[in-house]
Design a protein around this motif. Structure first.
Motif, PDB file in Angstrom:
ATOM      1  N   ASP A  60       7.264  92.466   2.680  1.00 30.73           N
ATOM      2  CA  ASP A  60       7.934  93.632   2.102  1.00 30.73           C
ATOM      3  C   ASP A  60       9.261  93.922   2.797  1.00 30.73           C
ATOM      4  OD1 ASP A  60       6.756  94.756  -0.135  1.00 30.73           O
ATOM      5  OD2 ASP A  60       5.199  95.767   1.007  1.00 30.73           O
ATOM      6  N   ASP A  65      14.616  90.272   5.374  1.00 26.39           N
ATOM      7  CA  ASP A  65      15.332  91.390   4.758  1.00 26.39           C
ATOM      8  C   ASP A  65      16.425  91.916   5.683  1.00 26.39           C
ATOM      9  OD1 ASP A  65      13.704  91.725   2.251  1.00 26.39           O
ATOM     10  OD2 ASP A  65      12.131  91.965   3.742  1.00 26.39           O
ATOM     11  N   THR A 198       1.612  91.644   5.030  1.00 24.75           N
ATOM     12  CA  THR A 198       2.153  93.003   5.014  1.00 24.75           C
ATOM     13  C   THR A 198       2.767  93.423   6.339  1.00 24.75           C
ATOM     14  OG1 THR A 198       0.449  93.594   3.403  1.00 24.75           O
ATOM     15  CG2 THR A 198       1.601  95.408   4.488  1.00 24.75           C
ATOM     16  N   GLY A 211      10.578  98.608  -1.939  1.00 30.65           N
ATOM     17  CA  GLY A 211      11.086  97.926  -3.122  1.00 30.65           C
ATOM     18  C   GLY A 211      10.046  97.625  -4.178  1.00 30.65           C
ATOM     19  N   HIS A 212       8.782  97.474  -3.784  1.00 33.39           N
ATOM     20  CA  HIS A 212       7.724  97.207  -4.756  1.00 33.39           C
ATOM     21  C   HIS A 212       7.091  98.491  -5.279  1.00 33.39           C
ATOM     22  CE1 HIS A 212       7.215  93.062  -2.637  1.00 33.39           C
ATOM     23  NE2 HIS A 212       8.109  93.008  -3.598  1.00 33.39           N
ATOM     24  N   GLY A 213       7.603  99.630  -4.834  1.00 38.85           N
ATOM     25  CA  GLY A 213       7.104 100.909  -5.328  1.00 38.85           C
ATOM     26  C   GLY A 213       5.904 101.460  -4.590  1.00 38.85           C
ATOM     27  N   GLU A 214       5.496 100.833  -3.487  1.00 39.99           N
ATOM     28  CA  GLU A 214       4.339 101.334  -2.752  1.00 39.99           C
ATOM     29  C   GLU A 214       4.652 102.694  -2.122  1.00 39.99           C
ATOM     30  OE1 GLU A 214       4.541  96.810  -1.853  1.00 39.99           O
ATOM     31  OE2 GLU A 214       5.927  98.490  -2.120  1.00 39.99           O
ATOM     32  N   GLU A 219      -1.253 100.774  -0.100  1.00 45.17           N
ATOM     33  CA  GLU A 219      -0.701 100.147  -1.302  1.00 45.17           C
ATOM     34  C   GLU A 219       0.095  98.895  -0.948  1.00 45.17           C
ATOM     35  OE1 GLU A 219       1.475 103.015  -3.562  1.00 45.17           O
ATOM     36  OE2 GLU A 219      -0.317 104.165  -4.114  1.00 45.17           O
ATOM     37  N   MET A 220       0.714  98.872   0.216  1.00 41.87           N
ATOM     38  CA  MET A 220       1.394  97.655   0.671  1.00 41.87           C
ATOM     39  C   MET A 220       0.380  96.527   0.838  1.00 41.87           C
ATOM     40  SD  MET A 220       3.988  99.325   3.506  1.00 41.87           S
ATOM     41  CE  MET A 220       4.709  97.761   4.040  1.00 41.87           C
ATOM     42  N   HIS A 223      -0.795  95.123  -2.517  1.00 38.74           N
ATOM     43  CA  HIS A 223       0.170  94.245  -3.187  1.00 38.74           C
ATOM     44  C   HIS A 223      -0.091  92.779  -2.849  1.00 38.74           C
ATOM     45  CE1 HIS A 223       4.057  93.049  -4.923  1.00 38.74           C
ATOM     46  NE2 HIS A 223       4.169  92.244  -3.882  1.00 38.74           N
TER      47      HIS A 223
END
Length: 293
Positions: A60, A65, A198, A211-214, A219-220, A223
């Motif tokens: 994530d 990143d 994660t 970025g994935h909306g978690e 929730e991470m 995913h």
């Protein structure tokens, strides 16, 4: 008979011509882009070249990143931007390598001794390796004779050519990379967990917009819950051939070209054997789907 002697001609151009508008606009675009990068660097990097962030491991918000904050800076310089942008990239690169060598996980086993080892991610997939390495891979367009760059190109490629005993990623007998998780500490030879992907637990609510909306760490984890089957080769690992390519371009040494062709040819053969469909898994014994049974 035609004259076999070579001919030479001298053409003298001595009439000044104003540059076309499109060329001036290109130069202006490069200039303002470099200025924006400089302003960004001054705001988000400290005096060591460290990114002002919470260093984390994972798919994530991991090291790749962080490196992507300088994405395309080397391309910008190669296209003609001022040397100042290359100086900033060098500073940010050196800072990034130190920052993520020092950064350690608590719960994720593979990165407890540092997220980077030998200036390279310890073990993750090539979707993320490729993102983080993008500006580095283009650095040769800017300064191809940089001895430090050449040294790193050799070492990084060696991780995938069976040259480093601490990184047995490549099996030359079966022409496979042994796991989808690979890097400077070698392949991960078990099923991956959501934690592996994660990273360590972190507070999310009212702090980060992921970025994935978690909205939570749970929730991470969710995913990545089903991202488990990593043992054996995967077409994503073809991203590693970029290291062989830049090492060959930087050094001219044939072994890098030969390894690249050997590995790519193996995938071409497997695809042919699979009816023209690229297999999603190659077993440790070299068979198609060998780790999925």
């Amino acid at each position: 008979m035609p004259d076999s002697q070579p001919h030479s001609a001298l053409v003298t151009i001595d009439t000044p011509l104003a540059p076309p508008r499109w060329a001036l606009l290109q130069r202006q675009f490069l200039k303002v882009q470099a200025e924006a990068c400089t302003e960004f660097y001054d705001k988000y990097f400290d005096g060591r070249g460290y990114l002002e962030c919470v260093p984390r491991w994972g798919g994530d918000d991991g090291p790749d990143d962080a490196a992507e904050n300088q994405l395309n800076w080397t391309m910008l310089h190669a296209l003609g931007a001022d040397d100042g942008i290359l100086d900033l990239f060098r500073s940010g690169l050196e800072g990034h390598l130190r920052q993520y060598t020092e950064a350690k996980t608590v719960e994720v086993p593979m990165a407890r001794d540092g997220m980077y080892y030998k200036e390279f991610p310890v073990s993750l997939d090539w979707f993320h390796h490729g993102e983080g390495l993008s500006p580095f891979l283009l650095y040769g367009l800017c300064d191809p004779y940089d001895a430090n760059y050449i040294r790193r190109c050799r070492r990084f490629a060696g991780f995938y050519m069976d040259e480093d005993p601490q990184a047995p990623n490549y099996d030359p007998e079966h022409r496979i990379i042994r796991s989808m998780f690979n890097g400077s500490r070698g392949p991960l030879m078990r099923k991956a967990t959501a934690l592996d992907w994660t990273g360590d637990p972190i507070e999310v609510a009212d702090r980060f917009a992921l970025g994935h909306g978690e909205r939570t760490y749970a929730e991470m984890l969710d995913h990545f819950r089903e991202y488990t089957d990593i043992v054996g080769d995967h077409p994503l690992n073809l991203g590693a051939t970029q290291l062989g390519l830049v090492a060959f371009a930087a050094t001219g040494e044939e072994k890098y070209r030969q390894w690249l062709l050997e590995y790519v040819d193996a995938w071409v053969e497997r695809t042919d054997d699979n009816g023209g469909i690229i297999p999603s898994n190659i077993g440790l014994d070299g068979t198609i789907g060998g780790e999925t049974g």
